[in-house]
Every structure is written in C-alpha cells, then in structure tokens.
Design an enzyme around this catalytic site. Structure first.
Site, PDB file in Angstrom:
ATOM      1  N   GLY A   1       0.916  -1.246   0.011  1.00 39.75           N
ATOM      2  CA  GLY A   1       0.095  -0.034  -0.047  1.00 39.75           C
ATOM      3  C   GLY A   1       0.850   1.277  -0.091  1.00 39.75           C
ATOM      4  O   GLY A   1       1.896   1.221   0.141  1.00 39.75           O
ATOM      5  N   LYS A   2       0.179   2.358   0.004  1.00 37.82           N
ATOM      6  CA  LYS A   2       0.961   3.667  -0.054  1.00 37.82           C
ATOM      7  C   LYS A   2       0.765   4.131   1.133  1.00 37.82           C
ATOM      8  O   LYS A   2      -0.488   4.278   1.510  1.00 37.82           O
ATOM      9  CB  LYS A   2       0.360   4.670  -1.124  1.00 37.82           C
ATOM     10  CG  LYS A   2       0.695   4.182  -2.816  1.00 37.82           C
ATOM     11  CD  LYS A   2       1.658   5.381  -3.457  1.00 37.82           C
ATOM     12  CE  LYS A   2       2.282   5.017  -4.736  1.00 37.82           C
ATOM     13  NZ  LYS A   2       3.243   3.857  -4.559  1.00 37.82           N
ATOM     14  N   GLY A   3       1.845   4.550   1.877  1.00 39.87           N
ATOM     15  CA  GLY A   3       1.583   5.463   2.976  1.00 39.87           C
ATOM     16  C   GLY A   3       2.050   6.902   2.899  1.00 39.87           C
ATOM     17  O   GLY A   3       2.415   7.355   1.783  1.00 39.87           O
ATOM     18  N   GLU A   4       1.548   7.711   3.704  1.00 36.75           N
ATOM     19  CA  GLU A   4       1.884   9.136   3.840  1.00 36.75           C
ATOM     20  C   GLU A   4       3.306   9.300   3.649  1.00 36.75           C
ATOM     21  O   GLU A   4       3.912  10.426   2.900  1.00 36.75           O
ATOM     22  CB  GLU A   4       1.438   9.991   5.083  1.00 36.75           C
ATOM     23  CG  GLU A   4       1.358  11.203   4.979  1.00 36.75           C
ATOM     24  CD  GLU A   4       1.427  11.771   6.285  1.00 36.75           C
ATOM     25  OE1 GLU A   4       1.710  13.143   6.618  1.00 36.75           O
ATOM     26  OE2 GLU A   4       0.996  11.175   7.366  1.00 36.75           O
ATOM     27  N   PHE A   5       4.222   8.438   4.451  1.00 37.30           N
ATOM     28  CA  PHE A   5       5.535   8.774   4.461  1.00 37.30           C
ATOM     29  C   PHE A   5       6.281   7.790   3.282  1.00 37.30           C
ATOM     30  O   PHE A   5       7.612   7.892   3.170  1.00 37.30           O
ATOM     31  CB  PHE A   5       6.121   8.264   5.773  1.00 37.30           C
ATOM     32  CG  PHE A   5       5.650   9.150   6.717  1.00 37.30           C
ATOM     33  CD1 PHE A   5       5.243  10.313   6.491  1.00 37.30           C
ATOM     34  CD2 PHE A   5       5.603   8.565   8.087  1.00 37.30           C
ATOM     35  CE1 PHE A   5       4.718  11.198   7.661  1.00 37.30           C
ATOM     36  CE2 PHE A   5       5.002   9.467   9.328  1.00 37.30           C
ATOM     37  CZ  PHE A   5       4.642  10.579   8.899  1.00 37.30           C
TER      38      PHE A   5
ATOM     39  N   VAL B   1       4.410   0.867   1.595  1.00 36.09           N
ATOM     40  CA  VAL B   1       4.386  -0.250   2.810  1.00 36.09           C
ATOM     41  C   VAL B   1       4.582  -1.458   2.224  1.00 36.09           C
ATOM     42  O   VAL B   1       4.060  -1.524   0.729  1.00 36.09           O
ATOM     43  CB  VAL B   1       3.283   0.011   3.527  1.00 36.09           C
ATOM     44  CG1 VAL B   1       3.237  -1.293   4.546  1.00 36.09           C
ATOM     45  CG2 VAL B   1       2.782   1.339   4.192  1.00 36.09           C
TER      46      VAL B   1
ATOM     47  N   ASP C   1      -5.411  10.181  14.854  1.00 34.36           N
ATOM     48  CA  ASP C   1      -5.889   9.764  13.666  1.00 34.36           C
ATOM     49  C   ASP C   1      -6.476   8.345  13.463  1.00 34.36           C
ATOM     50  O   ASP C   1      -6.458   7.595  12.873  1.00 34.36           O
ATOM     51  CB  ASP C   1      -4.688   9.870  12.618  1.00 34.36           C
ATOM     52  CG  ASP C   1      -5.088   9.626  11.190  1.00 34.36           C
ATOM     53  OD1 ASP C   1      -6.119   9.940  10.851  1.00 34.36           O
ATOM     54  OD2 ASP C   1      -4.128   9.461  10.297  1.00 34.36           O
TER      55      ASP C   1
ATOM     56  N   ARG D   1      -9.540   3.169   8.393  1.00 38.31           N
ATOM     57  CA  ARG D   1      -8.320   3.051   7.446  1.00 38.31           C
ATOM     58  C   ARG D   1      -7.093   2.741   8.117  1.00 38.31           C
ATOM     59  O   ARG D   1      -6.167   2.114   7.551  1.00 38.31           O
ATOM     60  CB  ARG D   1      -8.274   4.141   6.575  1.00 38.31           C
ATOM     61  CG  ARG D   1      -7.936   5.511   7.319  1.00 38.31           C
ATOM     62  CD  ARG D   1      -7.682   6.819   6.452  1.00 38.31           C
ATOM     63  NE  ARG D   1      -7.860   7.908   7.129  1.00 38.31           N
ATOM     64  CZ  ARG D   1      -8.610   8.580   7.773  1.00 38.31           C
ATOM     65  NH1 ARG D   1      -9.768   8.160   7.408  1.00 38.31           N
ATOM     66  NH2 ARG D   1      -8.407   9.559   8.514  1.00 38.31           N
ATOM     67  N   ASN D   2      -6.844   3.227   9.619  1.00 34.44           N
ATOM     68  CA  ASN D   2      -5.699   3.095  10.166  1.00 34.44           C
ATOM     69  C   ASN D   2      -6.006   1.935  11.332  1.00 34.44           C
ATOM     70  O   ASN D   2      -5.193   2.130  12.152  1.00 34.44           O
ATOM     71  CB  ASN D   2      -5.514   4.334  10.888  1.00 34.44           C
ATOM     72  CG  ASN D   2      -4.816   5.528  10.170  1.00 34.44           C
ATOM     73  OD1 ASN D   2      -4.393   5.038   8.827  1.00 34.44           O
ATOM     74  ND2 ASN D   2      -5.114   6.785  10.174  1.00 34.44           N
TER      75      ASN D   2
ATOM     76  N   ASP E   1      -0.529   3.028  12.792  1.00 35.72           N
ATOM     77  CA  ASP E   1      -0.392   4.378  12.067  1.00 35.72           C
ATOM     78  C   ASP E   1      -0.433   5.573  13.288  1.00 35.72           C
ATOM     79  O   ASP E   1      -1.217   6.224  13.506  1.00 35.72           O
ATOM     80  CB  ASP E   1      -1.760   4.659  11.330  1.00 35.72           C
ATOM     81  CG  ASP E   1      -1.252   5.215   9.914  1.00 35.72           C
ATOM     82  OD1 ASP E   1      -0.144   5.908   9.852  1.00 35.72           O
ATOM     83  OD2 ASP E   1      -1.968   5.142   9.005  1.00 35.72           O
TER      84      ASP E   1
HETATM   85  P1  ADP Z   1       0.108   6.244   6.293  1.00 39.62           P
HETATM   86  O1  ADP Z   1      -0.754   6.295   7.437  1.00 39.62           O
HETATM   87  O2  ADP Z   1       1.554   6.626   6.386  1.00 39.62           O
HETATM   88  O3  ADP Z   1      -0.583   6.689   5.285  1.00 39.62           O
HETATM   89  P2  ADP Z   1      -0.290   3.257   6.702  1.00 39.62           P
HETATM   90  O4  ADP Z   1       0.249   2.763   7.816  1.00 39.62           O
HETATM   91  O5  ADP Z   1      -1.985   3.532   6.870  1.00 39.62           O
HETATM   92  O6  ADP Z   1       0.299   4.290   5.897  1.00 39.62           O
HETATM   93  O7  ADP Z   1      -0.340   2.089   5.522  1.00 39.62           O
HETATM   94  C1  ADP Z   1      -0.711   2.440   4.124  1.00 39.62           C
HETATM   95  C2  ADP Z   1      -1.432   1.118   3.821  1.00 39.62           C
HETATM   96  O8  ADP Z   1      -0.598  -0.027   3.612  1.00 39.62           O
HETATM   97  C3  ADP Z   1      -2.488   0.666   4.567  1.00 39.62           C
HETATM   98  O9  ADP Z   1      -3.807   0.860   4.387  1.00 39.62           O
HETATM   99  C4  ADP Z   1      -2.388  -0.905   4.320  1.00 39.62           C
HETATM  100  O10 ADP Z   1      -3.280  -1.280   3.163  1.00 39.62           O
HETATM  101  C5  ADP Z   1      -0.893  -1.301   4.137  1.00 39.62           C
HETATM  102  N1  ADP Z   1      -0.437  -1.927   5.523  1.00 39.62           N
HETATM  103  C6  ADP Z   1       0.326  -0.673   6.314  1.00 39.62           C
HETATM  104  N2  ADP Z   1       0.776  -1.496   7.134  1.00 39.62           N
HETATM  105  C7  ADP Z   1       0.606  -2.841   7.017  1.00 39.62           C
HETATM  106  C8  ADP Z   1       0.827  -4.160   7.778  1.00 39.62           C
HETATM  107  N3  ADP Z   1       1.531  -4.109   8.818  1.00 39.62           N
HETATM  108  N4  ADP Z   1       0.599  -5.377   7.097  1.00 39.62           N
HETATM  109  C9  ADP Z   1      -0.327  -5.092   6.005  1.00 39.62           C
HETATM  110  N5  ADP Z   1      -0.514  -4.303   5.365  1.00 39.62           N
HETATM  111  C10 ADP Z   1      -0.133  -2.889   5.838  1.00 39.62           C
HETATM  112 MG    MG Z   2      -3.002   5.521   7.413  1.00 34.33          MG
END
Ligand code: ADP
Ligand code: MG
Length: 384
Positions: free
Chosen positions: A136-140, A143, A248, A252-253, A266
């Site tokens: 997935g795509k995270g803010e930073f 992932v 937050d 989604r988190n 998160d």
């Molecule tokens: P951010 O908050 O920085 O945007 P997230 O931690 O929410 O990033 O991660 C973005 C996405 O990555 C999540 O919605 C999820 O789909 C996937 N993801 C994050 N952490 C995990 C994990 N520990 N195991 C499986 N998927 C994850």
């Molecule tokens: Mg998130």
C-alpha cells in the site's frame, strides 16, 4: 499529553539538518572556517525548499535545494528522493559545488536516530530483510511486504525527508507500546544514511475499512462487527492508560490480522499539538470539533474518532456523513448534528456512538468505560 514528543525532539533522523535557521545563524554555526564543513537548513526565502550551506576556503556558500514534484535538486541535473541521498552524493563528489561535503555540523543537544535505535535494541540488519511486494501507499512512503529471517513482515520505507523526522518519531512512539490490539513494531533499519525502514508485524487482511467494504453485510455478522469494535476499544484503552493520544483513529488506520484480530496502527500523527500547523490536512470527518477548532487533541478527541469508527464498522466501511458536503460537516456538527444509526445497527451500539459525540468533552466516556459497555453488549448478545 503523550510522553513521546520530548524524546523525539532530541532523536534526529539526521543531525546535520538544522531546521528553520537564518543565513546568518548558519554562518555562525559554520565558524571557525573549515573547508567541507556543512549543514542543511530550511530556506527562508523559498518556503518548502532547503539550503545547503558549505564552508569553503574561509567563506560560506549557500546552495538552494529546489523541491519540485517530490524530488530534490541543486543543479536541475541530478535529482534525489531525499536530503540524505543528496548529502551522500555530494560527500562522494563535489559535482559542481565549491568542495565535496566532508564534515557535518551536528545539531547540538541531539542524538542520531541510528545510535538511539541501536542502543535501545531496536535496530535490525538490512541483510536479514528481503523486500517482496508493495502492499500500500503510506503518507511517508510505500508499505512493502518483506521477509525477515523467514517471517512475513510489513516494511514502511521512507519517501522523502520532509518526513524523516516524523518517521523517526513514529518509530519512537512504537518502541514504547506493546499490546495485542496495536500493530507491533519489530524494529528499525537505518541504512547507510540514505534509507530508513520501519518493520512491523504483517497484517494479512489489510485495513479494516477495505475488509469491511470487500466482505459487506452478507458475509460479516453482528458478532464479528462487535468483535472488531471491542478489539479497537482495548487497544485504545491501553493508549489511554499510557497517556498516548492517537489523533488519527479511523477504520483506514486499523489493520486486520490473519486470525481476524483488529489492531490499531499508524502512530504517524502522534505528535505535539503545536507541531500540527496545517489544520487543513486533518481528517475533518473523524476529528473532534475542539481539535479542529483549537488543536485540542486529547484522549477525549480520540473518543470522538472512535465513535466515527464504530459508525464505519456498522455501516460496512461507508464514508461518514454521507450526502453532506465536506465544507458543511463542521458547521453542522458544531450545532449538534449527529449521524443517524447505520442500517441494522443495534440501538445499544448506536447509543455508544452518540456518547462519543458529545460536544462537551467531559461528557464523553473514557475508553475503559467504552470497552466495558461493549463487553456488556457482547455478553447480552450471547444470551439472545
Ligand atoms: P500512512 O498512514 O502513512 O498513510 P499506513 O500505515 O496507513 O500509511 O499504510 C498504508 C497502507 O499499507 C494500509 O492502508 C495497508 O493497506 C497497508 N499496510 C500498512 N501497514 C501494514 C501491515 N502492517 N500489514 C499489512 N498491510 C499494511
Ligand atoms: Mg494511514
């Protein structure tokens, strides 16, 4: 107040980054002259850009680092993902600068993240980690699914270092927390100064919001929804008892494990209220009115978000406040508007949501109370 911010202001991703200081302050820091001594600061003239200040034969040169579409460059020829990579490049090669970078001017009163994570036993070895595929795509940053010594792990990789410090702060928060309903940190990798990874347990079933949407009403029974609600309340009760504010909390988190346990993740936003300058970036529909208005984040504002999260769970992942334009949400909520119960939501559960949405923070229950109420509801359902 969370106890993390004090720590994270001293633990720096990189110690040559001095933040918002002026040209004159930079020159004073680079005195006495020593060719190759350098630091990076935030640009005063061009907000969002940086300045590389280098001491060179008795003079300090200031190079503007342009930030454009996610990349950093000095000469508009070579581009970097983050400042750490840029510094590494110009350490190895002057490449047009007056000199190559030789000695970082370290920020006083700080320690390097790498040293701190090693010292505290959280540093992992890069060679033990295989990166497999993007989850997935995270803010930073992305992932990624990884393999760490034979077990599946999730790896957050840094994108750029406007966020490096927040990234480090997130990892620091996670080193202090351990609970079955919080996504567990396994360790941190700080690699050759240019990459940072946060390694956590792998949550096979992804985010709760996607889980709810993809299965829906026909698959997920009331028992399952209540179980997720209870899981989250337990994780939040633990945060509450440790004086941590999440800021937050939203479906989604929350992530779901292979064996269907919901865990809060998160901790990226867990920072000092004063650090949140841009309130326009806050998730309006999840954030308590007092937090939006006065940046008053507390466990009680997390409780508000928990109410919204309950609503998301019982509506199988719908976006809150359906049919209300985003700009109208806050004015209506401030006047006391509350969402209706989702279709088929038990009245006792809807009652819990409404308690979370008291405008008066003192009237909102604690997470301990919320967890107790949900346990009660569960016990009663078993007898029906
Ligand atoms: P951010 O908050 O920085 O945007 P997230 O931690 O929410 O990033 O991660 C973005 C996405 O990555 C999540 O919605 C999820 O789909 C996937 N993801 C994050 N952490 C995990 C994990 N520990 N195991 C499986 N998927 C994850
Ligand atoms: Mg998130």
């Amino acid at each position: 107040m969370s106890h993390q911010p004090v720590l994270s202001t001293h633990v720096m991703a990189v110690r040559w980054f001095h933040g918002k200081i002026t040209r004159e302050q930079a020159e004073r820091l680079l005195y006495p002259p020593e060719t190759g001594l350098f630091l990076v600061r935030e640009s005063t003239n061009y907000p969002g850009d940086y300045t590389l200040c280098v001491s060179c034969e008795g003079k300090v040169e200031h190079y503007r680092i342009i930030y454009s579409s996610g990349k950093l460059t000095i000469d508009e020829e070579v581009y970097f993902d983050n400042l750490m990579q840029l510094v590494e490049h110009y350490t190895n090669d002057a490449d047009g600068l007056c000199t190559n970078l030789m000695k970082p001017k370290l920020m006083e009163g700080t320690v390097a993240a790498q040293d701190e994570f090693s010292r505290s036993g959280w540093a992992l070895e890069r060679k033990d980690l295989k990166l497999l595929q993007v989850l997935g795509k995270g803010e930073f940053g992305d992932v990624v699914l990884g393999d760490y010594k034979g077990s599946k792990v999730a790896v957050k990789c840094i994108k750029n270092d406007a966020t490096a410090q927040a990234f480090v702060a997130e990892a620091l928060v996670m080193t202090q927390l351990q609970h079955k309903n919080l996504v567990q940190l396994l360790g941190v990798i700080v690699e050759d100064k240019s990459s940072l990874y946060i390694v956590t347990e792998f949550m096979a079933k992804g985010s709760l919001v996607d889980y709810l949407r993809s299965r829906g009403r026909s698959v997920l029974g009331g028992e399952c929804l209540l179980k997720f609600s209870l899981d989250v309340s337990e994780g939040m009760e633990y945060l509450e008892s440790n004086n941590f504010v999440h800021r937050d909390l939203a479906a989604r988190n929350v992530l779901v494990s292979e064996d269907n346990i919901a865990k809060v993740s998160d901790f990226g936003l867990t920072k000092e209220a004063s650090a949140i300058q841009d309130t326009s970036k806050l998730p309006v529909k999840w954030t308590a009115p007092e937090a939006l208005r006065e940046k008053l984040f507390s466990t009680k504002s997390d409780v508000w978000s928990f109410g919204i999260l309950l609503w998301e769970i019982y509506s199988f992942g719908r976006v809150p406040y359906p049919r209300i334009a985003l700009k109208d949400v806050v004015p209506r909520v401030e006047k006391g508007y509350k969402m209706d119960a989702p279709d088929g939501c038990p009245p006792v559960v809807y009652d819990v949501m409404k308690q979370c949405w008291h405008l008066d923070t003192n009237q909102r229950p604690s997470f301990r109370k919320l967890r107790e109420q949900l346990e009660h509801i569960k016990a009663k359902e078993l007898f029906q």
